[in-house]
Design an enzyme around this catalytic site. Structure first.
Site, PDB file in Angstrom:
ATOM      1  N   CYS A 109       0.846  -1.199   0.000  1.00 20.09           N
ATOM      2  CA  CYS A 109       0.000   0.000   0.000  1.00 20.09           C
ATOM      3  C   CYS A 109       0.885   1.254   0.000  1.00 20.09           C
ATOM      4  O   CYS A 109       1.759   1.415   0.861  1.00 20.09           O
ATOM      5  CB  CYS A 109      -0.896   0.020   1.230  1.00 20.09           C
ATOM      6  SG  CYS A 109      -1.667   1.622   1.482  1.00 20.09           S
ATOM      7  N   ILE A 110       0.617   2.146  -0.925  1.00 23.78           N
ATOM      8  CA  ILE A 110       1.491   3.319  -1.079  1.00 23.78           C
ATOM      9  C   ILE A 110       1.430   4.245   0.136  1.00 23.78           C
ATOM     10  O   ILE A 110       2.469   4.730   0.600  1.00 23.78           O
ATOM     11  CB  ILE A 110       1.185   4.074  -2.390  1.00 23.78           C
ATOM     12  CG1 ILE A 110       2.214   5.193  -2.616  1.00 23.78           C
ATOM     13  CG2 ILE A 110      -0.221   4.657  -2.414  1.00 23.78           C
ATOM     14  CD1 ILE A 110       2.286   5.687  -4.031  1.00 23.78           C
TER      15      ILE A 110
END
Lengths: 144, 100, 130
Positions: C78-79
């Site tokens: 997840c960024i």
């Protein structure tokens, strides 16, 4: 076209339930869970949130984080209604066990476009038995 | 609809197992993994809770063995499964609820 | 059957990543499809290429990368969670003006939408965490 066929045409609509069982601030889970809910709102799924055990502490009003140097993310719950996330199920027994009542919780509302934009409460108190039924009726359960 | 619940924390420390038992429907399954396997031990305050549960209770054998226990120390009615069994339980039930 | 896997804890501190790994391997061996493994919260630390565990210990990030390569798995960090925790791929490092990146080959960085999409696509979503 039947509702079912319409859904078929629109792609899959699944029942997503986000289960919140952790208190805010002590760990990051509650905040990052809310971030998923906000992003997930764009996917037009049938979304609801469950608040069980310490998760109910996330909705307590008057949170003030000034002196701990951590961002107060509780106002973000107010934005959920604008994203059509308006089913927040709070377990009554979990409140009772913690000496809380619905008066201790933030007032969260959404506007019902099918009912002349009437403001309606997003939080619904449910019994443990009702929560059990809700949990048993989901396609995807995400807990963090 | 039936749900597979997983519990990964010791019931002696956290309330996850108790909460899970309170929220499981009778046709659900509960799988104890990681430190959750301590909830499967016989002769504890949780043995009665698990043995009176309507839902089927399973315990991940690998996690039990890692912690020095085997089937002889597990409450009656708790079934042991390996990782293949875990995968099958996920497939057999309609959704998974991890009690994190 | 199609499975989506969510890993919410980093390597070593918590067993979650190990359990998720064993589960994923068993599911693949049984012929199931893994539509995505999504790493969230501290789980993004499973994607670092800078981990140097002792020789006699398992190498969790490398094991994931190898399992991913051997089975063409979509391993997604997840960024938002990754940026908070200093996990950056080359593109993000450049964009953020950092002089180093640390994502292992075989993982990719993407948005939270990938988690929801995996939940929609898969028949079952299984979360491993604390």
């Amino acid at each position: 076209m039947s509702e079912e066929m319409q859904q078929e045409a629109d792609g899959k609509i699944k029942k997503f339930m986000y289960v919140n069982r952790k208190a805010p601030y002590g760990t990051i889970y509650a905040l990052e869970s809310l971030e998923v809910v906000l992003i997930g709102a764009a996917f037009d799924q049938d979304v609801s949130l469950a608040f069980i055990d310490d998760g109910v502490f996330q909705l307590v009003k008057n949170q003030n984080t000034t002196d701990i140097g951590v961002k107060n993310f509780s106002p973000a719950f107010r934005a959920l209604g604008d994203y059509d996330v308006n089913k927040l199920f709070v377990e009554k027994e979990s409140l009772d066990e913690r000496g809380l009542s619905s008066d201790d919780l933030m007032e969260l509302t959404w506007e019902d476009e099918d009912d002349d934009w009437e403001e309606k409460p997003s939080i619904q108190l449910v019994s443990r038995q009702e929560m059990k039924t809700l949990l048993g009726n989901q396609d995807v359960i995400l807990s963090f | 609809m039936s749900i597979l619940h997983t519990v990964n924390k010791s019931p002696f420390q956290k309330n996850d197992l108790r909460s899970c038992l309170n929220h499981a429907n009778s046709d659900d399954a509960i799988l104890l993994i990681e430190d959750g396997v301590y909830g499967a031990l016989s002769g504890t305050e949780f043995s009665l809770l698990t043995s009176s549960s309507d839902a089927d209770i399973y315990c991940l054998k690998a996690d039990l063995a890692a912690r020095g226990f085997d089937k002889n120390r597990v409450s009656d009615g708790v079934k042991l499964v390996d990782y293949d069994g875990f995968v099958d339980l996920v497939a057999q039930n309609d959704a998974v609820n991890s009690w994190l | 059957m199609k499975f989506a896997i969510v890993v919410n804890e980093g390597p070593y501190t918590h067993q979650a990543s190990d359990t998720a790994f064993q589960f994923t391997r068993a599911a693949l061996a049984k012929g199931h499809e893994i539509v995505r493994v999504f790493f969230y919260h501290d789980g993004v630390n499973n994607g670092t290429k800078l981990a140097v565990p002792p020789q006699d210990d398992r190498h969790i990030p490398n094991n994931w990368a190898k399992l991913g390569k051997d089975n063409q798995l979509d391993l997604v960090l997840c960024i938002a969670a990754a940026q908070r925790r200093g996990i950056l791929d080359e593109k993000e490092a450049k964009r953020q003006g950092k002089d180093a990146s640390n994502v292992i080959d075989g993982f990719r960085i993407s948005g939270l939408g990938q988690l929801i999409e995996a939940g929609i696509e898969a028949d079952r979503t299984v979360t491993f965490g604390d």
